[in-house]
Scaffold this motif. Structure first.
Motif, PDB file in Angstrom:
ATOM      1  N   ASP A 166       2.498 -14.858  43.307  1.00  0.00           N
ATOM      2  CA  ASP A 166       1.824 -13.895  42.953  1.00  0.00           C
ATOM      3  C   ASP A 166       2.037 -13.129  44.622  1.00  0.00           C
ATOM      4  OD1 ASP A 166      -0.077 -11.707  43.580  1.00  0.00           O
ATOM      5  OD2 ASP A 166      -1.875 -12.750  42.501  1.00  0.00           O
ATOM      6  N   PRO A 167       2.419 -12.267  44.935  1.00  0.00           N
ATOM      7  CA  PRO A 167       2.872 -11.697  46.129  1.00  0.00           C
ATOM      8  C   PRO A 167       1.565 -11.393  47.164  1.00  0.00           C
ATOM      9  CG  PRO A 167       4.107 -10.406  44.610  1.00  0.00           C
ATOM     10  CD  PRO A 167       2.922 -11.173  43.795  1.00  0.00           C
ATOM     11  N   ARG A 168       0.508 -11.036  46.372  1.00  0.00           N
ATOM     12  CA  ARG A 168      -0.628 -10.831  47.234  1.00  0.00           C
ATOM     13  C   ARG A 168      -1.273 -12.110  47.746  1.00  0.00           C
ATOM     14  NH1 ARG A 168      -2.359  -5.685  46.862  1.00  0.00           N
ATOM     15  NH2 ARG A 168      -1.621  -4.274  45.158  1.00  0.00           N
ATOM     16  N   GLY A 193       6.494 -17.303  49.588  1.00  0.00           N
ATOM     17  CA  GLY A 193       6.918 -17.437  48.307  1.00  0.00           C
ATOM     18  C   GLY A 193       7.519 -16.580  47.363  1.00  0.00           C
ATOM     19  N   ALA A 194       6.927 -15.226  47.304  1.00  0.00           N
ATOM     20  CA  ALA A 194       7.500 -14.447  46.660  1.00  0.00           C
ATOM     21  C   ALA A 194       8.982 -13.888  47.198  1.00  0.00           C
ATOM     22  CB  ALA A 194       6.585 -13.128  46.492  1.00  0.00           C
ATOM     23  N   TRP A 230       9.796  -2.611  50.915  1.00  0.00           N
ATOM     24  CA  TRP A 230       9.421  -2.695  52.225  1.00  0.00           C
ATOM     25  C   TRP A 230       9.023  -4.241  52.400  1.00  0.00           C
ATOM     26  CZ3 TRP A 230       6.993   1.511  50.001  1.00  0.00           C
ATOM     27  CH2 TRP A 230       7.362   2.518  50.092  1.00  0.00           C
ATOM     28  N   VAL A 231       9.001  -5.065  51.265  1.00  0.00           N
ATOM     29  CA  VAL A 231       8.215  -6.185  51.219  1.00  0.00           C
ATOM     30  C   VAL A 231       9.337  -7.387  51.306  1.00  0.00           C
ATOM     31  CG1 VAL A 231       6.704  -7.926  49.904  1.00  0.00           C
ATOM     32  CG2 VAL A 231       6.172  -5.565  50.497  1.00  0.00           C
ATOM     33  N   TRP A 232      10.339  -7.272  50.360  1.00  0.00           N
ATOM     34  CA  TRP A 232      11.342  -8.504  50.522  1.00  0.00           C
ATOM     35  C   TRP A 232      12.701  -7.904  50.123  1.00  0.00           C
ATOM     36  CZ3 TRP A 232       7.479  -9.418  46.499  1.00  0.00           C
ATOM     37  CH2 TRP A 232       7.531  -8.690  45.097  1.00  0.00           C
ATOM     38  N   GLU A 291       0.794  -0.160  49.271  1.00  0.00           N
ATOM     39  CA  GLU A 291      -0.590  -0.628  49.846  1.00  0.00           C
ATOM     40  C   GLU A 291      -0.193  -1.649  51.181  1.00  0.00           C
ATOM     41  OE1 GLU A 291      -2.554  -2.292  46.808  1.00  0.00           O
ATOM     42  OE2 GLU A 291      -3.352  -0.336  45.916  1.00  0.00           O
ATOM     43  N   MET A 292       0.978  -2.461  50.870  1.00  0.00           N
ATOM     44  CA  MET A 292       1.409  -3.481  51.737  1.00  0.00           C
ATOM     45  C   MET A 292       2.030  -2.697  52.894  1.00  0.00           C
ATOM     46  SD  MET A 292       2.918  -6.764  49.676  1.00  0.00           S
ATOM     47  CE  MET A 292       1.554  -7.934  49.047  1.00  0.00           C
ATOM     48  N   TYR A 293       3.006  -1.688  52.629  1.00  0.00           N
ATOM     49  CA  TYR A 293       3.698  -0.839  53.528  1.00  0.00           C
ATOM     50  C   TYR A 293       2.709   0.036  54.361  1.00  0.00           C
ATOM     51  CZ  TYR A 293       7.341   2.157  55.648  1.00  0.00           C
ATOM     52  OH  TYR A 293       7.990   3.074  56.516  1.00  0.00           O
TER      53      TYR A 293
END
Length: 321
Positions: free
Chosen positions: A29-31, A36-37, A94-96, A224-226
């Motif tokens: 789970d990325p959140r 790990g994601a 923008w996350v991985w 939401e992460m970016y």
């Protein structure tokens, strides 16, 4: 898998193979575990980056920017000096993802266009939120425009491009540079299935919300992460689809048909045309978001690169245009 009849046969086979691999090694789970994601996406995508076009030179370089040093992947298809440059920004919400997951695609563009490709390994979210990655990408372009000759590159011939979140960053960087460094004239923008608006409620978001790879829920998480501040998501550099798009260079849009982000590209095309920007577009039927990672596996992925290569040669004024 929904509406199988709409899928390109190669795209369907590739997607099923990737889903089978993911079922044996589920993504955390990325959140709860973003590291790990990320490691999972590298495991899934690195095998796809193997093979493909050989380069005369491939190496990593660290370029100075006002946002700090940025490691970049440099591919050169031939050793001659003064090559034009495609600055290609990898996607991944923008996350991985990384310059490694996109390496085969980067080399494919270099070979097809006869240009150097420089790809920034920009800082990822949620650790580095908007506008950090944007300033790193814009800084890399600024450095190449001013100092490209030190790498044997022609800083007067630069096209910015990217896929998905990378297309967002490429377009936003072009807007930032248009306003802050108007003497820096990009030769074009190559935008592949980009996310250009934080609004996740378009018709294509509803139509392809689940069952086609990238989901609406995953895109909402990425936004939401970016840009954790909802107000910032509405700004023209986070959501460039809301910006004034005047005085941009010619644009090539490549759009995946079965994609939550299809309407983002359709909308940006019309807004660019309304602003007087030259646009060429190609909607690839039967493919899903991220199809370019399937080089050598899905014919339309190679078709997209060949078409982009011809367009880039025309923008750069190089042989083969």
């Amino acid at each position: 898998m929904t509406e199988i009849s709409r899928w390109d046969a190669e795209m369907l086979r590739f997607t099923r193979e990737m889903e089978a691999a993911a079922a044996l090694d589920p993504q955390p789970d990325p959140r709860r575990d973003v590291a790990g994601a990320r490691a999972w996406t590298e495991r899934m995508n690195l095998p796809l980056a193997a093979g493909g076009d050989a380069m005369a030179e491939s190496r990593d370089v660290t370029l100075p920017t006002a946002a700090g040093p940025v490691r970049c992947r440099l591919h050169r298809p031939v050793r001659e000096a003064g090559l034009p440059v495609l600055v290609f920004v990898h996607g991944g919400g923008w996350v991985w993802n990384s310059v490694d997951t996109h390496d085969r695609l980067l080399r494919a563009y270099a070979a097809a266009a006869g240009c150097a490709v420089v790809s920034p390994d920009y800082a990822l979210s949620p650790e580095a939120v908007f506008p950090r990655a944007l300033h790193e990408v814009a800084g890399v372009i600024r450095h190449l425009a001013a100092e490209g000759a030190s790498l044997g590159l022609d800083g007067s011939r630069i096209v910015a491009g990217g896929d998905s979140a990378g297309a967002n960053l490429a377009l936003a960087a072009a807007l930032l540079l248009r306003d802050e460094a108007p003497a820096l004239a990009l030769q074009g923008l190559l935008l592949n299935y980009g996310c250009f608006d934080a609004n996740c409620d378009t018709a294509s978001y509803a139509e392809f919300a689940e069952g086609y790879g990238l989901t609406r829920a995953r895109m909402r998480m990425f936004w939401e992460m970016y840009a954790p501040d909802p107000a910032e998501r509405l700004g023209p550099l986070a959501s460039p689809g809301l910006a004034s798009l005047h005085d941009l260079p010619p644009v090539l849009l490549h759009i995946a048909e079965l994609d939550v982000l299809r309407d983002d590209s359709e909308a940006i095309e019309q807004r660019l045309l309304d602003a007087g920007v030259a646009v060429e577009r190609h909607l690839f039927p039967g493919v899903v978001h991220g199809f370019l990672r399937a080089q050598g596996r899905v014919s339309k992925a190679g078709e997209s690169v060949r078409e982009a290569g011809a367009w880039l040669r025309a923008r750069f004024g190089t042989p083969g245009a």
